[in-house]
Design an enzyme around this catalytic site. Structure first.
Site, PDB file in Angstrom:
ATOM      1  N   ASP A 152       0.818  -1.216   0.000  1.00 41.66           N
ATOM      2  CA  ASP A 152       0.000   0.000   0.000  1.00 41.66           C
ATOM      3  C   ASP A 152       0.853   1.267   0.000  1.00 41.66           C
ATOM      4  O   ASP A 152       2.049   1.239   0.290  1.00 41.66           O
ATOM      5  CB  ASP A 152      -0.894  -0.015   1.250  1.00 41.66           C
ATOM      6  N   GLU A 177     -13.887   1.592   0.199  1.00 36.76           N
ATOM      7  CA  GLU A 177     -13.281   1.966   1.483  1.00 36.76           C
ATOM      8  C   GLU A 177     -13.518   3.436   1.802  1.00 36.76           C
ATOM      9  O   GLU A 177     -13.573   3.825   2.970  1.00 36.76           O
ATOM     10  CB  GLU A 177     -11.786   1.663   1.471  1.00 36.76           C
TER      11      GLU A 177
END
Length: 656
Positions: free
Chosen positions: A410, A465
């Site tokens: 990420d 998200e």
């Protein structure tokens, strides 16, 4: 060779003295790319005999070699026909029937331009043959639109670090604008894919085979009324890790783009073409033009994954305190095993953000990995990329030996040459240890999933998200946009599957008990609608066990396909796709906040099918969790009428 495969290429003398135009057509004669050879090289794109992009100068500026493309002198031209079946083990189709033509135009100065024309679109790339390494100082690769009123779907830079707009996560929501309305501001990076809609066609602009070179982006200058200028990230001079250890920040950049091999091909600049935006979803150009994989990747296992982060590890009716602990992870492993999900993702919190070897004391990672393995559920670990940078070998070796099956990496948030090389290197090292990868905070896919099939998914999308944090985002409309924009580049880790669903007025962001906008069936439809070889079921095990019918349906949805068919759609309004795995078809439809009735042509089917259908319930406009489960017979000869509630969905499994 199939006699129907016809390549048309020719040189045309223009009015400018000594100028040439080289034209290459696709085998079906619908797509065309033209290379003008004048004071500089220029590219234009045509569809069905109409100009879609005006001639735009292209060149590479190479240190001590000059501007490749300026004052060009052609010395050779070669054309070849391509007819091949590309096997695609992890893709939206079992195989790509590639029919194309390529012309290589060589120039004095040890460089060439390769033109490609297929029934999916057109592309070009530079190639050089220098003996020694080179330094690319700049590249001209802009766009000249046919009219300032041309309609475009544009994504701008999302966020940014230290005022360097090449450090962003490529997650913004696309906007529909006339090209004259694109923000004339170098602080507004326009990223790819960029989609253009014409009255009789659609075009998506992106790139493929991005290796050892920065990504292709654009900006609009105040002098531009109907065009964009290429914008590439320059190579970093100095990088630092920010205090929270989530990003590698570029403090300064070099006055050049890439230091690279002298003999090489450069990324494909490609233009997907179709009769309409819906048909673009069947396009294979990004995958087909990428470098094929080398070696054995039969061990790579795509599939669905359980995930704990979106629901904040929150459970109900369990005899333990839920959170980052052994009991919660065992509970998630049990759920994954019950539903035959091959993976569980351990997101941020399983280790220190500062050190991936410092596992939190709250869990016994080895015991948990073994617990999952005994239930045929593999473990994927989250990592912020600064903790992996230059340490992939030792970290991957260690955790592969522990039994871990992959990493979700990420906060990459850049596409300069350093990052692109890091992606390649990480994929190679992960493959060495039989690890799959999911890249987050990531630029759009550029075909590396063909080159390295262990790279299963990418973010670079405004995904679910964000519903934990944002109150004003229109998610149903965004869902109907990304199908025809971002997804054209390749897989996207949107993370659908929310079971707590809200109306437009009732929605609010909640971090511990997040919900989605739109109906339950809208979320269910996204599982097959969105291309994702690693598809995450985002919600809490509690909510899935509360809704066993919905959960059982979603858990059975394949993540790779033998065939994909665009049925209908309009960007930002609705989308309908069909996908086949073996003999079983899935059809999924979603809508924005407008309720609608659609009549679907099922001519792509053959015969009669038993259908298991999830549709919006009669009260889904007021209670979006309302749905109906229906059994029906569907015939390929009969149109199918479906109804979608506001923010609605429809999804079905069809068995012969």
């Amino acid at each position: 060779m199939n006699r129907s495969l016809l390549c048309v290429t020719f040189g045309l003398v223009l009015t400018t003295l000594h100028a040439e135009r080289i034209t290459l057509q696709s085998p079906d004669a619908k797509n065309e790319i033209r290379l003008d050879i004048e004071q500089t090289l220029a590219i234009s794109v045509w569809r069905n005999g109409k100009e879609r992009l005006k001639p735009t100068p292209i060149n590479l500026t190479v240190e001590n070699r000059g501007v490749l493309g300026a004052s060009p002198k052609r010395i050779k031209q070669e054309t070849r026909k391509i007819e091949a079946a590309i096997t695609t083990p992890i893709y939206k189709k079992a195989a790509i029937a590639q029919k194309a033509c390529e012309t290589t135009v060589s120039f004095e100065g040890q460089y060439s331009v390769i033109l490609h024309a297929s029934n999916d679109g057109v592309a070009y790339r530079f190639a050089t043959t220098f003996d020694a390494p080179i330094k690319v100082l700049d590249e001209s690769a802009g766009l000249a639109f046919i009219s300032p009123d041309q309609i475009a779907w544009v994504g701008y830079n999302f966020g940014g670090q230290k005022n360097d707009l090449h450090q962003n996560s490529w997650e913004s929501i696309y906007q529909k604008v006339k090209v004259a309305e694109i923000e004339k501001n170098k602080k507004r990076l326009v990223y790819l894919p960029l989609v253009l809609e014409f009255d009789d066609a659609a075009m998506a602009i992106s790139e493929s085979d991005l290796l050892d070179y920065p990504g292709w982006n654009f900006y609009c200058d105040s002098r531009d009324t109907a065009g964009l200028r290429a914008w590439f990230a320059q190579a970093p001079v100095q990088e630092t890790i920010e205090e929270n250890r989530l990003h590698r920040i570029v403090n300064n950049r070099q006055p050049w783009l890439a230091e690279t091999r002298g003999t090489r091909t450069f990324p494909w600049r490609l233009f997907m073409l179709a009769d309409n935006a819906a048909k673009l979803t069947e396009n294979d150009l990004v995958y087909a033009l990428a470098t094929p994989s080398q070696g054995d990747f039969s061990w790579v296992k795509p599939g669905l994954s359980a995930w704990e982060w979106w629901s904040a590890w929150t459970l109900r009716n369990v005899p333990f305190k839920s959170g980052i602990n052994n009991e919660t992870y065992r509970y998630y492993f049990d759920f994954a095993a019950e539903n035959k999900l091959p993976y569980l993702v351990f997101d941020a919190g399983w280790s220190s953000a500062f050190d991936l070897f410092a596992v939190t004391n709250a869990i016994d990672l080895k015991a948990l990995v073994d617990y999952g393995a005994k239930r045929n559920v593999g473990t994927i670990l989250w990592a912020a990329w600064p903790r992996l940078f230059n340490r992939q070998e030792e970290i991957f070796k260690h955790y592969a030996a522990l039994g871990v099956k992959g990493f979700k990496i990420d906060f990459i948030d850049r596409d300069d040459q350093v990052v692109v090389k890091y992606i390649e290197e990480t994929a190679r090292i992960a493959a060495k240890y039989n690890l799959v990868l999911d890249f987050h905070g990531m630029y759009k896919p550029t075909g590396i999933q063909r080159t390295w099939p262990n790279v299963l998914n990418f973010e670079g999308v405004h995904g679910l998200e964000m519903a934990k944090f944002e109150s004003k985002t229109d998610f149903p409309a965004n869902d109907c946009i990304v199908v025809f924009t971002r997804m054209l580049a390749g897989p996207m880790d949107y993370t659908p599957g929310a079971m707590l669903n809200e109306t437009k007025k009732g929605f609010r962001p909640i971090r511990l008990q997040p919900c989605s906008q739109g109906t339950r069936v809208h979320q269910m439809a996204l599982i097959s609608l969105f291309q994702a070889p690693l598809q995450m079921l985002c919600d809490s095990v509690t909510h899935y066990r509360d809704n066993p019918e919905c959960t059982a349906f979603m858990a059975k949805v394949p993540v790779v396909w033998d065939e994909t068919v665009a049925i209908d759609g309009k960007i930002g309004e609705y989308a309908v796709l069909a996908r086949r795995s073996g003999k079983v078809w899935y059809i999924s439809a979603i809508s924005n906040w407008e309720p609608r009735e659609l009549k679907l042509n099922l001519g792509f089917l053959n015969g009669t099918y038993r259908a298991e259908i999830f549709a919006d319930g009669i009260n889904a406009d007021r209670n979006p969790t309302d749905y109906v489960l229906q059994k029906a017979k569907i015939r390929s000869t009969e149109p199918l009428t479906i109804k979608l509630a506001p923010g609605g969905g429809w999804t079905a499994r069809l068995t012969p």
